[in-house]
Design an enzyme around this catalytic site. Structure first.
Site, PDB file in Angstrom:
ATOM      1  N   GLU A 101      12.922  -8.683   2.935  1.00 21.26           N
ATOM      2  CA  GLU A 101      12.119  -7.391   3.295  1.00 21.26           C
ATOM      3  C   GLU A 101      12.996  -6.228   3.127  1.00 21.26           C
ATOM      4  O   GLU A 101      14.057  -5.907   3.530  1.00 21.26           O
ATOM      5  CB  GLU A 101      11.734  -7.775   4.632  1.00 21.26           C
ATOM      6  CG  GLU A 101      10.942  -6.566   5.147  1.00 21.26           C
ATOM      7  CD  GLU A 101      10.495  -6.858   6.664  1.00 21.26           C
ATOM      8  OE1 GLU A 101       9.805  -6.118   7.241  1.00 21.26           O
ATOM      9  OE2 GLU A 101      11.068  -7.879   7.123  1.00 21.26           O
ATOM     10  N   ASN A 123       8.254  -5.004  -0.350  1.00 20.32           N
ATOM     11  CA  ASN A 123       8.285  -3.995   0.571  1.00 20.32           C
ATOM     12  C   ASN A 123       6.993  -3.900   0.925  1.00 20.32           C
ATOM     13  O   ASN A 123       6.033  -3.447   0.213  1.00 20.32           O
ATOM     14  CB  ASN A 123       8.683  -2.630   0.267  1.00 20.32           C
ATOM     15  CG  ASN A 123       8.379  -1.416   1.249  1.00 20.32           C
ATOM     16  OD1 ASN A 123       7.586  -1.552   2.077  1.00 20.32           O
ATOM     17  ND2 ASN A 123       9.225  -0.344   0.966  1.00 20.32           N
ATOM     18  N   ARG A 142       4.679  11.173  -2.387  1.00 26.14           N
ATOM     19  CA  ARG A 142       4.162  10.879  -0.977  1.00 26.14           C
ATOM     20  C   ARG A 142       5.438  11.063   0.007  1.00 26.14           C
ATOM     21  O   ARG A 142       6.260  10.295  -0.215  1.00 26.14           O
ATOM     22  CB  ARG A 142       3.389   9.780  -0.699  1.00 26.14           C
ATOM     23  CG  ARG A 142       2.888   9.572   0.583  1.00 26.14           C
ATOM     24  CD  ARG A 142       2.356   8.054   0.841  1.00 26.14           C
ATOM     25  NE  ARG A 142       2.318   7.838   2.212  1.00 26.14           N
ATOM     26  CZ  ARG A 142       2.993   6.814   2.895  1.00 26.14           C
ATOM     27  NH1 ARG A 142       3.807   5.980   2.253  1.00 26.14           N
ATOM     28  NH2 ARG A 142       2.628   6.299   4.104  1.00 26.14           N
ATOM     29  N   TYR A 145      10.695   9.421   1.956  1.00 21.98           N
ATOM     30  CA  TYR A 145      10.761   8.381   0.856  1.00 21.98           C
ATOM     31  C   TYR A 145      11.488   8.664  -0.312  1.00 21.98           C
ATOM     32  O   TYR A 145      11.715   7.775  -0.989  1.00 21.98           O
ATOM     33  CB  TYR A 145       9.245   7.711   0.592  1.00 21.98           C
ATOM     34  CG  TYR A 145       8.870   7.162   1.703  1.00 21.98           C
ATOM     35  CD1 TYR A 145       9.090   6.245   2.361  1.00 21.98           C
ATOM     36  CD2 TYR A 145       7.662   7.952   2.238  1.00 21.98           C
ATOM     37  CE1 TYR A 145       8.219   5.578   3.399  1.00 21.98           C
ATOM     38  CE2 TYR A 145       6.885   7.482   3.385  1.00 21.98           C
ATOM     39  CZ  TYR A 145       7.215   6.224   3.973  1.00 21.98           C
ATOM     40  OH  TYR A 145       6.572   5.919   5.153  1.00 21.98           O
ATOM     41  N   ALA A 171       2.634  -0.562   5.110  1.00 28.24           N
ATOM     42  CA  ALA A 171       1.894  -0.555   6.343  1.00 28.24           C
ATOM     43  C   ALA A 171       1.476  -2.027   6.644  1.00 28.24           C
ATOM     44  O   ALA A 171       1.390  -2.065   7.919  1.00 28.24           O
ATOM     45  CB  ALA A 171       0.958   0.157   6.473  1.00 28.24           C
ATOM     46  N   HIS A 200      12.628  -1.853   3.117  1.00 31.81           N
ATOM     47  CA  HIS A 200      11.882  -0.645   3.456  1.00 31.81           C
ATOM     48  C   HIS A 200      12.672   0.412   3.249  1.00 31.81           C
ATOM     49  O   HIS A 200      13.904   0.581   3.587  1.00 31.81           O
ATOM     50  CB  HIS A 200      11.616  -0.782   5.301  1.00 31.81           C
ATOM     51  CG  HIS A 200      10.551  -1.654   5.690  1.00 31.81           C
ATOM     52  ND1 HIS A 200       9.363  -1.611   5.149  1.00 31.81           N
ATOM     53  CD2 HIS A 200      10.789  -2.853   5.751  1.00 31.81           C
ATOM     54  CE1 HIS A 200       8.759  -2.695   5.585  1.00 31.81           C
ATOM     55  NE2 HIS A 200       9.572  -3.816   6.155  1.00 31.81           N
ATOM     56  N   ARG A 217      11.532   5.045  13.320  1.00 40.07           N
ATOM     57  CA  ARG A 217      10.309   5.900  13.307  1.00 40.07           C
ATOM     58  C   ARG A 217       9.146   5.536  14.321  1.00 40.07           C
ATOM     59  O   ARG A 217       9.769   5.153  15.459  1.00 40.07           O
ATOM     60  CB  ARG A 217       9.572   5.633  12.193  1.00 40.07           C
ATOM     61  CG  ARG A 217      10.673   6.022  10.857  1.00 40.07           C
ATOM     62  CD  ARG A 217      10.095   5.848   9.543  1.00 40.07           C
ATOM     63  NE  ARG A 217       9.114   6.847   9.229  1.00 40.07           N
ATOM     64  CZ  ARG A 217       8.067   6.413   8.213  1.00 40.07           C
ATOM     65  NH1 ARG A 217       8.360   5.659   7.333  1.00 40.07           N
ATOM     66  NH2 ARG A 217       7.155   7.444   8.271  1.00 40.07           N
ATOM     67  N   PRO A 225       0.639  -1.057  -0.027  1.00 38.49           N
ATOM     68  CA  PRO A 225      -0.081   0.097   0.026  1.00 38.49           C
ATOM     69  C   PRO A 225       0.973   1.314  -0.009  1.00 38.49           C
ATOM     70  O   PRO A 225       1.755   1.299   0.703  1.00 38.49           O
ATOM     71  CB  PRO A 225      -0.958  -0.085   1.423  1.00 38.49           C
ATOM     72  CG  PRO A 225      -0.922  -1.674   1.613  1.00 38.49           C
ATOM     73  CD  PRO A 225       0.522  -2.246   1.185  1.00 38.49           C
ATOM     74  N   ASN A 226       0.508   2.110  -0.879  1.00 34.45           N
ATOM     75  CA  ASN A 226       0.855   3.591  -0.835  1.00 34.45           C
ATOM     76  C   ASN A 226       2.308   3.668  -1.518  1.00 34.45           C
ATOM     77  O   ASN A 226       2.709   4.907  -1.863  1.00 34.45           O
ATOM     78  CB  ASN A 226       0.923   4.094   0.671  1.00 34.45           C
ATOM     79  CG  ASN A 226      -0.280   4.503   1.149  1.00 34.45           C
ATOM     80  OD1 ASN A 226      -1.401   4.906   0.458  1.00 34.45           O
ATOM     81  ND2 ASN A 226      -0.426   4.052   2.314  1.00 34.45           N
TER      82      ASN A 226
END
Length: 142
Positions: free
Chosen positions: A95, A71, A17, A22, A74, A97, A104, A9-10
């Site tokens: 994985e 990735n 964004r 990012y 969320a 990110h 964070r 997502p996103n």
């Protein structure tokens, strides 16, 4: 090796964004760079992005790959069904990110897929995806 690049997502909004977190590289640019890297190492790469957990699981269930770079966005923090889909095969899963999720908000510190991945790359920006492909190449079993 056939590599499946999954983004959750996103991530379709990369470059727009929160560029302060990012970066400004778009998903299309990231996918192109990953395809070039994979090809240069003698591998193929297919990319898929969805804002829907079920669509990601459906893509995983196609089982037309030898390794996954993912990735989950969320979904990282709560998608146990994604966890279960990823353990369906014995292929390596890396994985990735873009930001360091451990640095964070506290809710981002937990990854429900961490226990089943073979490697993690956190906080290296979009180039972390290239590192993931390099990792898979270096640890490929003949």
């Amino acid at each position: 090796m056939r590599i499946l690049l999954l983004n959750g997502p996103n991530l379709g909004r990369l470059g727009k964004r929160q560029p302060e977190i990012y970066g400004t590289t778009t998903l299309m640019d990231l996918e192109a760079a990953c395809a070039i890297r994979a090809d240069s190492l003698g591998h193929s790469l297919k990319a898929f992005q969805s804002n829907h957990e079920g669509a990601l699981i459906d893509r995983i269930e196609e089982r037309d790959f030898d390794a996954i770079v993912i990735n989950p966005g969320a979904l990282t923090h709560y998608a146990y069904s994604l966890h279960d889909a990823l353990i369906g095969d014995e292929c390596p899963v890396v994985e990735v990110h873009i930001s360091d999720i451990r640095a964070r908000e506290e809710w981002r510190h937990v990854s429900v897929i961490e226990p089943i991945v073979s490697h993690r790359i956190l906080g290296h920006g979009w180039r972390g995806y290239l590192e993931a492909i390099d990792h898979l190449h270096e640890h490929e079993t003949p």
